[in-house]
Write a protein that holds these residues in place. Structure first.
Motif, PDB file in Angstrom:
ATOM      1  N   GLY A   1       1.442   8.612  -9.205  1.00  0.00           N
ATOM      2  CA  GLY A   1       0.319   8.811 -10.102  1.00  0.00           C
ATOM      3  C   GLY A   1       0.464   7.933 -11.313  1.00  0.00           C
ATOM      4  O   GLY A   1       1.297   7.040 -11.371  1.00  0.00           O
ATOM      5  N   GLY A   2      -0.351   8.200 -12.316  1.00  0.00           N
ATOM      6  CA  GLY A   2      -0.274   7.421 -13.526  1.00  0.00           C
ATOM      7  C   GLY A   2      -0.518   5.953 -13.259  1.00  0.00           C
ATOM      8  O   GLY A   2       0.230   5.102 -13.706  1.00  0.00           O
ATOM      9  N   PHE A   3      -1.601   5.668 -12.503  1.00  0.00           N
ATOM     10  CA  PHE A   3      -1.994   4.311 -12.108  1.00  0.00           C
ATOM     11  C   PHE A   3      -1.408   3.257 -13.019  1.00  0.00           C
ATOM     12  O   PHE A   3      -1.621   3.254 -14.215  1.00  0.00           O
ATOM     13  CB  PHE A   3      -3.513   4.246 -12.149  1.00  0.00           C
ATOM     14  N   THR A   4      -0.641   2.344 -12.476  1.00  0.00           N
ATOM     15  CA  THR A   4       0.068   1.372 -13.289  1.00  0.00           C
ATOM     16  C   THR A   4      -0.889   0.398 -13.946  1.00  0.00           C
ATOM     17  O   THR A   4      -1.249  -0.627 -13.403  1.00  0.00           O
ATOM     18  CB  THR A   4       1.151   0.632 -12.470  1.00  0.00           C
ATOM     19  N   VAL A   5      -1.349   0.780 -15.116  1.00  0.00           N
ATOM     20  CA  VAL A   5      -2.342   0.013 -15.854  1.00  0.00           C
ATOM     21  C   VAL A   5      -1.810  -1.389 -16.132  1.00  0.00           C
ATOM     22  O   VAL A   5      -2.573  -2.345 -16.211  1.00  0.00           O
ATOM     23  CB  VAL A   5      -2.671   0.702 -17.187  1.00  0.00           C
ATOM     24  N   PHE A   6      -0.512  -1.516 -16.282  1.00  0.00           N
ATOM     25  CA  PHE A   6       0.074  -2.805 -16.606  1.00  0.00           C
ATOM     26  C   PHE A   6      -0.157  -3.819 -15.479  1.00  0.00           C
ATOM     27  O   PHE A   6      -0.246  -5.008 -15.720  1.00  0.00           O
ATOM     28  CB  PHE A   6       1.576  -2.662 -16.842  1.00  0.00           C
ATOM     29  N   LYS A   7      -0.255  -3.355 -14.241  1.00  0.00           N
ATOM     30  CA  LYS A   7      -0.435  -4.267 -13.128  1.00  0.00           C
ATOM     31  C   LYS A   7      -1.875  -4.304 -12.625  1.00  0.00           C
ATOM     32  O   LYS A   7      -2.292  -5.279 -12.022  1.00  0.00           O
ATOM     33  CB  LYS A   7       0.485  -3.861 -11.962  1.00  0.00           C
ATOM     34  N   MET A   8      -2.631  -3.205 -12.858  1.00  0.00           N
ATOM     35  CA  MET A   8      -3.932  -3.110 -12.223  1.00  0.00           C
ATOM     36  C   MET A   8      -5.116  -3.260 -13.173  1.00  0.00           C
ATOM     37  O   MET A   8      -6.228  -3.407 -12.733  1.00  0.00           O
ATOM     38  CB  MET A   8      -4.050  -1.756 -11.505  1.00  0.00           C
ATOM     39  N   GLU A   9      -4.910  -3.141 -14.470  1.00  0.00           N
ATOM     40  CA  GLU A   9      -6.054  -3.259 -15.373  1.00  0.00           C
ATOM     41  C   GLU A   9      -6.535  -4.701 -15.407  1.00  0.00           C
ATOM     42  O   GLU A   9      -5.759  -5.640 -15.339  1.00  0.00           O
ATOM     43  CB  GLU A   9      -5.675  -2.780 -16.785  1.00  0.00           C
TER      44      GLU A   9
ATOM     45  N   SER B 205     -11.548  -6.936 -10.432  1.00  0.00           N
ATOM     46  CA  SER B 205     -11.300  -8.174  -9.686  1.00  0.00           C
ATOM     47  C   SER B 205      -9.993  -8.137  -8.915  1.00  0.00           C
ATOM     48  O   SER B 205      -9.630  -9.109  -8.248  1.00  0.00           O
ATOM     49  CB  SER B 205     -11.276  -9.361 -10.663  1.00  0.00           C
ATOM     50  N   VAL B 206      -9.272  -7.036  -8.988  1.00  0.00           N
ATOM     51  CA  VAL B 206      -7.954  -6.927  -8.361  1.00  0.00           C
ATOM     52  C   VAL B 206      -8.073  -6.205  -7.032  1.00  0.00           C
ATOM     53  O   VAL B 206      -8.742  -5.169  -6.921  1.00  0.00           O
ATOM     54  CB  VAL B 206      -6.974  -6.177  -9.289  1.00  0.00           C
ATOM     55  N   VAL B 207      -7.433  -6.722  -6.000  1.00  0.00           N
ATOM     56  CA  VAL B 207      -7.397  -6.069  -4.691  1.00  0.00           C
ATOM     57  C   VAL B 207      -6.388  -4.921  -4.736  1.00  0.00           C
ATOM     58  O   VAL B 207      -5.239  -5.105  -5.144  1.00  0.00           O
ATOM     59  CB  VAL B 207      -7.021  -7.072  -3.586  1.00  0.00           C
ATOM     60  N   VAL B 208      -6.826  -3.752  -4.326  1.00  0.00           N
ATOM     61  CA  VAL B 208      -5.950  -2.579  -4.324  1.00  0.00           C
ATOM     62  C   VAL B 208      -5.110  -2.588  -3.056  1.00  0.00           C
ATOM     63  O   VAL B 208      -5.649  -2.610  -1.941  1.00  0.00           O
ATOM     64  CB  VAL B 208      -6.776  -1.277  -4.413  1.00  0.00           C
ATOM     65  N   GLU B 209      -3.819  -2.571  -3.210  1.00  0.00           N
ATOM     66  CA  GLU B 209      -2.919  -2.612  -2.068  1.00  0.00           C
ATOM     67  C   GLU B 209      -3.037  -1.336  -1.233  1.00  0.00           C
ATOM     68  O   GLU B 209      -3.336  -0.266  -1.763  1.00  0.00           O
ATOM     69  CB  GLU B 209      -1.471  -2.782  -2.539  1.00  0.00           C
ATOM     70  N   PRO B 210      -2.790  -1.420   0.076  1.00  0.00           N
ATOM     71  CA  PRO B 210      -2.878  -0.231   0.940  1.00  0.00           C
ATOM     72  C   PRO B 210      -2.004   0.922   0.462  1.00  0.00           C
ATOM     73  O   PRO B 210      -2.380   2.090   0.590  1.00  0.00           O
ATOM     74  CB  PRO B 210      -2.413  -0.754   2.306  1.00  0.00           C
ATOM     75  N   GLU B 211      -0.826   0.603  -0.090  1.00  0.00           N
ATOM     76  CA  GLU B 211       0.058   1.666  -0.580  1.00  0.00           C
ATOM     77  C   GLU B 211      -0.604   2.457  -1.700  1.00  0.00           C
ATOM     78  O   GLU B 211      -0.509   3.690  -1.752  1.00  0.00           O
ATOM     79  CB  GLU B 211       1.378   1.076  -1.072  1.00  0.00           C
ATOM     80  N   MET B 212      -1.300   1.753  -2.611  1.00  0.00           N
ATOM     81  CA  MET B 212      -2.001   2.439  -3.689  1.00  0.00           C
ATOM     82  C   MET B 212      -3.160   3.263  -3.148  1.00  0.00           C
ATOM     83  O   MET B 212      -3.412   4.378  -3.600  1.00  0.00           O
ATOM     84  CB  MET B 212      -2.495   1.421  -4.719  1.00  0.00           C
ATOM     85  N   GLN B 213      -3.873   2.734  -2.150  1.00  0.00           N
ATOM     86  CA  GLN B 213      -4.976   3.480  -1.548  1.00  0.00           C
ATOM     87  C   GLN B 213      -4.458   4.776  -0.921  1.00  0.00           C
ATOM     88  O   GLN B 213      -5.064   5.838  -1.091  1.00  0.00           O
ATOM     89  CB  GLN B 213      -5.668   2.625  -0.491  1.00  0.00           C
ATOM     90  N   ARG B 214      -3.348   4.677  -0.202  1.00  0.00           N
ATOM     91  CA  ARG B 214      -2.771   5.871   0.417  1.00  0.00           C
ATOM     92  C   ARG B 214      -2.355   6.882  -0.645  1.00  0.00           C
ATOM     93  O   ARG B 214      -2.557   8.099  -0.478  1.00  0.00           O
ATOM     94  CB  ARG B 214      -1.564   5.492   1.291  1.00  0.00           C
ATOM     95  N   SER B 215      -1.781   6.400  -1.733  1.00  0.00           N
ATOM     96  CA  SER B 215      -1.350   7.284  -2.810  1.00  0.00           C
ATOM     97  C   SER B 215      -2.531   8.031  -3.408  1.00  0.00           C
ATOM     98  O   SER B 215      -2.449   9.235  -3.663  1.00  0.00           O
ATOM     99  CB  SER B 215      -0.633   6.463  -3.889  1.00  0.00           C
TER     100      SER B 215
END
Length: 484
Positions: free
Chosen positions: A158-166, A384-394
């Motif tokens: 959890g706590g979506f990694t804003v540092f990598k995904m924002e 504009s960032v592609v969400v990785e499958p691991e994040m989608q599963r999470s």
């Protein structure tokens, strides 16, 4: 599991308990100044808890264990359990006469910034106890932001990694050095609390009310010093001030730091901020129009109270300016829906959170497009960032667990004798850390004092589950977690 890992987690939790015991001297001084005998309770609790935590920290002091997922899970759980139990001790020993279940419920509600209460007659409660409740929520808000930004992303629960995904910064943290980031976070959190306090005081609150409400506003906790909650202050200026600061507290603190310290206007283009703002604006406008048409309320006042209460529920603050359950079935259904949503990741808010909603809708859109164009490549995107499958599963694992636990929680509450409305809303309001539910028992005009001790303990567990993003608690129930 290596004993060094467990001992180091206990050491960290003991140090947190030690700091919290020192904080008990603040309400002790407050009660001593006003001549309330509870100053003795806070003083004795401070020294007793401090001695126990100091002994525990000393016994488990040693070489720090290397940070790992197991250590992270243990630290998160041990910290919140320690703060909850420690915070409950002066409440149990105070002149309020709370039993152990009530004291624990109030403390857990505070440190998880839920805002549900079992205390009636808040207007006559000693000032030290009111201040202690507000301080617990304010400290809980600090811990929630730190956990959401720094711990849970590493644990990938959890706590979506804003540092990598924002969208404003896809590769780096806001600051290269961790210490610089921490100082910036504390400066903004404390600074916003001070500004909120000053504005509340200038606009009509007493100094004591202003301090307490500013702390619980920035923590999106919602504890008030009055039974009527924010309804005790019917000034539109105060209500709009509370609305604005609750909305700010629901924003990602990493983005606030980038904006305030580095002047990064582009940081505000984070997709979850856009979704969060659209949800608040749309629900507020719909509710205001509904009130205008059905209740004959002037649009200005309808907009004022709609904005305040919608923002309060979506950000999981839990204040109420009016008993919105009297606005009709449509309003009740809208607030029930708002209970699930939550603010942004990296904020003090609870709920499902805006970034998960963005990813879910992007996944649904991508899936529908693939039905139309089977051979097309339709990646799930977050801006504009592609969400990785691991994040989608999470995300989907969290949402499935969220609704499943809500259902089981409602069934468990119904088994204690609660009606279905109270059981359903009580389960989600605890899991989402909102505070008030719907209905006459636990709605904005009621509280949780009439519930059985069993129901309160179920709600305590749900509050902790929701605050720790569910999976961080459930993983401790797996035997493999404890094996070497």
């Amino acid at each position: 599991m290596p004993s060094q890992t467990i001992r180091y987690a206990v050491f960290i939790a003991s140090m947190a308990g030690l700091y919290l015991s020192a904080a008990m001297l603040v309400p002790a001084a407050m009660d001593f100044y006003f001549g309330n005998p509870d100053w003795q309770v806070f003083t004795v609790s401070a020294f007793t808890v401090g001695a126990i935590c100091l002994a525990s920290a000393t016994a488990n002091r040693g070489v720090p264990a290397p940070f790992s997922r197991r250590l992270g899970f243990l630290v998160v759980n041990f910290l919140w359990i320690t703060l909850s139990v420690t915070g409950a001790i002066p409440l149990y020993l105070s002149t309020l006469g709370l039993d152990p279940a009530d004291a624990l419920f109030e403390s857990v509600s505070a440190v998880t910034t839920t805002g549900a209460t079992v205390i009636s007659g808040l207007d006559s409660v000693p000032p030290g106890l009111l201040l202690w409740r507000s301080m617990l929520q304010w400290f809980g808000g600090i811990g929630i932001v730190a956990m959401g930004l720094l711990v849970l992303p590493f644990l990938k629960v959890g706590g979506f990694t804003v540092f990598k995904m924002e969208s404003s910064d896809t590769s780096e943290k806001p600051f290269a050095r961790f210490a610089v980031f921490v100082r910036a976070f504390f400066a903004i959190y404390i600074g916003l609390t001070v500004v909120c306090t000053i504005l509340y005081a200038v606009l009509g609150m007493s100094e004591f009310d202003a301090v307490n409400h500013a702390m619980t506003t920035m923590a999106t906790g919602g504890f008030s010093t009055h039974d009527a909650s924010f309804g005790a202050f019917q000034s539109p200026a105060l209500i709009w001030t509370g609305t604005i600061f609750m909305a700010i507290a629901g924003l990602p603190f990493s983005v606030l730091i980038l904006f305030a310290v580095r002047g990064r206007l582009d940081a505000l283009r984070d997709p979850q901020i856009l979704a969060y703002g659209c949800i608040l604006a749309l629900m507020t406008l719909i509710l205001a129009l509904s009130l205008r048409l059905s209740e004959g309320e002037s649009f200005g006042m309808a907009l004022t109270h709609s904005a305040f209460n919608i923002v309060s529920v979506v950000t999981t603050t839990g204040y109420a300016s009016l008993d919105y359950t009297l606005w009709g079935p449509f309003a009740v259904a809208l607030f029930f829906l708002a209970t699930f949503l939550g603010g942004c990741s990296g904020s003090t808010a609870g709920g499902i959170k805006a970034y998960r909603i963005v990813i879910i809708f992007s996944s649904i859109r991508s899936g529908l497009m693939r039905l139309i164009y089977p051979n097309s490549v339709r990646p799930v995107r977050y801006g504009s960032v592609v969400v990785e499958p691991e994040m989608q599963r999470s995300v989907f694992l969290f949402v499935c667990a969220y609704f499943g636990i809500w259902a089981f929680g409602a069934i468990a509450l119904a088994a204690t004798g609660l009606d279905i409305e109270t059981a359903l809303s009580g389960s989600i309001t605890a899991l989402a850390n909102v505070g008030p539910g719907v209905g006459p028992v636990i709605g904005p005009a009621g509280n949780f004092s009439s519930l059985t001790d069993t129901a309160k303990l179920i709600l305590v567990f749900l509050m902790l589950l929701g605050r720790l993003e569910i999976l961080a608690v459930l993983v401790l129930l797996i035997p493999a977690f404890w094996r070497e």
